[in-house]
Scaffold this motif. Structure first.
Motif, PDB file in Angstrom:
ATOM      1  N   ALA A  93       7.817  35.094  45.252  1.00 47.79           N
ATOM      2  CA  ALA A  93       7.317  35.349  43.824  1.00 47.79           C
ATOM      3  C   ALA A  93       8.346  35.210  42.693  1.00 47.79           C
ATOM      4  O   ALA A  93       8.104  34.597  41.619  1.00 47.79           O
ATOM      5  CB  ALA A  93       6.982  36.765  44.034  1.00 47.79           C
ATOM      6  N   LYS A  94       9.712  35.465  42.980  1.00 50.96           N
ATOM      7  CA  LYS A  94      10.594  35.444  42.019  1.00 50.96           C
ATOM      8  C   LYS A  94      10.990  34.073  41.782  1.00 50.96           C
ATOM      9  O   LYS A  94      11.171  33.346  40.630  1.00 50.96           O
ATOM     10  CB  LYS A  94      12.212  35.903  42.357  1.00 50.96           C
ATOM     11  CG  LYS A  94      12.053  37.594  42.486  1.00 50.96           C
ATOM     12  CD  LYS A  94      13.203  38.052  43.109  1.00 50.96           C
ATOM     13  CE  LYS A  94      13.320  39.608  43.059  1.00 50.96           C
ATOM     14  NZ  LYS A  94      14.449  40.361  43.674  1.00 50.96           N
ATOM     15  N   ALA A  95      10.794  33.025  42.829  1.00 52.25           N
ATOM     16  CA  ALA A  95      11.154  31.527  42.755  1.00 52.25           C
ATOM     17  C   ALA A  95       9.826  31.173  41.920  1.00 52.25           C
ATOM     18  O   ALA A  95      10.045  30.132  40.946  1.00 52.25           O
ATOM     19  CB  ALA A  95      11.007  30.889  44.066  1.00 52.25           C
ATOM     20  N   SER A  96       8.731  31.618  41.918  1.00 54.72           N
ATOM     21  CA  SER A  96       7.542  31.221  41.324  1.00 54.72           C
ATOM     22  C   SER A  96       7.731  31.752  39.916  1.00 54.72           C
ATOM     23  O   SER A  96       7.342  30.763  38.895  1.00 54.72           O
ATOM     24  CB  SER A  96       6.279  31.645  41.828  1.00 54.72           C
ATOM     25  OG  SER A  96       5.204  31.427  41.271  1.00 54.72           O
TER      26      SER A  96
ATOM     27  N   GLU B 114      21.504  30.123  35.444  1.00 57.89           N
ATOM     28  CA  GLU B 114      22.429  31.198  35.464  1.00 57.89           C
ATOM     29  C   GLU B 114      21.444  32.498  35.617  1.00 57.89           C
ATOM     30  O   GLU B 114      21.737  33.177  36.451  1.00 57.89           O
ATOM     31  CB  GLU B 114      22.858  31.567  33.953  1.00 57.89           C
ATOM     32  CG  GLU B 114      23.666  32.598  33.969  1.00 57.89           C
ATOM     33  CD  GLU B 114      24.341  32.965  32.373  1.00 57.89           C
ATOM     34  OE1 GLU B 114      24.780  34.104  32.053  1.00 57.89           O
ATOM     35  OE2 GLU B 114      24.692  31.876  31.926  1.00 57.89           O
ATOM     36  N   GLY B 115      20.045  32.402  35.410  1.00 58.73           N
ATOM     37  CA  GLY B 115      19.126  33.604  35.667  1.00 58.73           C
ATOM     38  C   GLY B 115      18.979  33.518  37.195  1.00 58.73           C
ATOM     39  O   GLY B 115      18.764  34.571  37.722  1.00 58.73           O
TER      40      GLY B 115
ATOM     41  N   PRO C 163      19.292  41.560  38.808  1.00 55.83           N
ATOM     42  CA  PRO C 163      18.363  41.819  39.998  1.00 55.83           C
ATOM     43  C   PRO C 163      17.309  40.966  40.519  1.00 55.83           C
ATOM     44  O   PRO C 163      16.762  41.076  41.545  1.00 55.83           O
ATOM     45  CB  PRO C 163      17.627  43.140  39.818  1.00 55.83           C
ATOM     46  CG  PRO C 163      18.013  43.343  38.289  1.00 55.83           C
ATOM     47  CD  PRO C 163      18.804  42.450  37.814  1.00 55.83           C
ATOM     48  N   GLY C 164      16.809  40.126  39.520  1.00 57.37           N
ATOM     49  CA  GLY C 164      15.719  39.161  39.832  1.00 57.37           C
ATOM     50  C   GLY C 164      16.389  37.919  40.588  1.00 57.37           C
ATOM     51  O   GLY C 164      15.623  36.963  40.962  1.00 57.37           O
TER      52      GLY C 164
ATOM     53  N   ALA D  11      21.267  31.169  46.107  1.00 59.69           N
ATOM     54  CA  ALA D  11      20.958  30.099  45.267  1.00 59.69           C
ATOM     55  C   ALA D  11      22.319  29.493  44.606  1.00 59.69           C
ATOM     56  O   ALA D  11      21.876  28.028  44.134  1.00 59.69           O
ATOM     57  CB  ALA D  11      20.017  30.500  44.027  1.00 59.69           C
ATOM     58  N   ALA D  12      23.094  30.188  44.304  1.00 62.77           N
ATOM     59  CA  ALA D  12      24.282  29.485  43.651  1.00 62.77           C
ATOM     60  C   ALA D  12      25.064  28.349  44.446  1.00 62.77           C
ATOM     61  O   ALA D  12      25.523  27.388  44.059  1.00 62.77           O
ATOM     62  CB  ALA D  12      25.268  30.596  43.399  1.00 62.77           C
ATOM     63  N   GLY D  13      24.941  28.755  45.771  1.00 66.08           N
ATOM     64  CA  GLY D  13      25.539  27.636  46.687  1.00 66.08           C
ATOM     65  C   GLY D  13      24.668  26.437  47.189  1.00 66.08           C
ATOM     66  O   GLY D  13      24.969  25.617  48.008  1.00 66.08           O
ATOM     67  N   LEU D  14      23.438  26.251  46.657  1.00 57.63           N
ATOM     68  CA  LEU D  14      22.596  25.221  46.944  1.00 57.63           C
ATOM     69  C   LEU D  14      22.163  24.552  45.619  1.00 57.63           C
ATOM     70  O   LEU D  14      22.064  25.296  44.397  1.00 57.63           O
ATOM     71  CB  LEU D  14      21.235  25.877  47.471  1.00 57.63           C
ATOM     72  CG  LEU D  14      21.352  26.800  49.023  1.00 57.63           C
ATOM     73  CD1 LEU D  14      20.167  27.646  49.123  1.00 57.63           C
ATOM     74  CD2 LEU D  14      21.751  25.789  50.170  1.00 57.63           C
TER      75      LEU D  14
END
Length: 154
Positions: free
Chosen positions: A50-53, A100-101, A108-109, A114-117
């Motif tokens: 849901a966060k990715a969406s 950055e977000g 928290p969201g 994700a930073a390493g991919l």
């Protein structure tokens, strides 16, 4: 009259019945604990998806607002594999803020790992945009991804 004592072959049967009942109850409790762990994992995965969406929708919204510059939003366009390890660099300030977000651990969201991919934003000639967001929680064996494809016209 006094009750007759139990025959010798009946002695201890109550103890065996109690032990069997405890064993059955223990297996039931272990099953419930296993279901709880699976449910927690499923809820966690649904939360990340849901966060990715939401992040994908945010970027598409920015692209719609800046629809005459959509090609400048491309990110890691030359990457052929899904979710390879690596960093993300963009000259577009909107993409940099969006990244950055996604990756800010104080947010928290943010998506874990994700930073390493390498995240990917592909823009074709007809302004068809394909976003691929990647994340990997510490307990996951491999990265997860969410892909959104849309066409921006106007």
């Amino acid at each position: 009259m006094r009750p007759h004592p139990a025959p010798a072959r009946q002695r201890g049967i109550m103890l065996i019945e109690a032990l069997v009942a405890i064993a059955i109850f223990s297996f039931a409790i272990l099953g419930i604990v296993g279901l709880q762990a699976t449910a927690i994992r499923a809820v966690r995965d649904a939360d990340y998806r849901a966060k990715a969406s939401l992040f994908a929708d945010q970027l598409v919204g920015r692209m719609w607002a800046d629809r005459f510059n959509v090609p400048t939003y491309a990110l890691n366009a030359g990457v052929t594999q899904t979710c390879p390890a690596g960093g993300n660099q963009s000259g577009n300030p909107a993409i940099a803020e969006w990244l950055e977000g996604i990756t800010d651990l104080d947010n928290p969201g943010a998506l874990p790992g994700a930073a390493g991919l390498q995240q990917k934003v592909l823009v074709s000639a007809d302004n068809t945009v394909t976003l691929t967001l990647c994340w990997q929680a510490p307990q996951d064996e491999s990265p997860h991804n969410f892909t959104l494809t849309t066409q921006i016209r106007g």
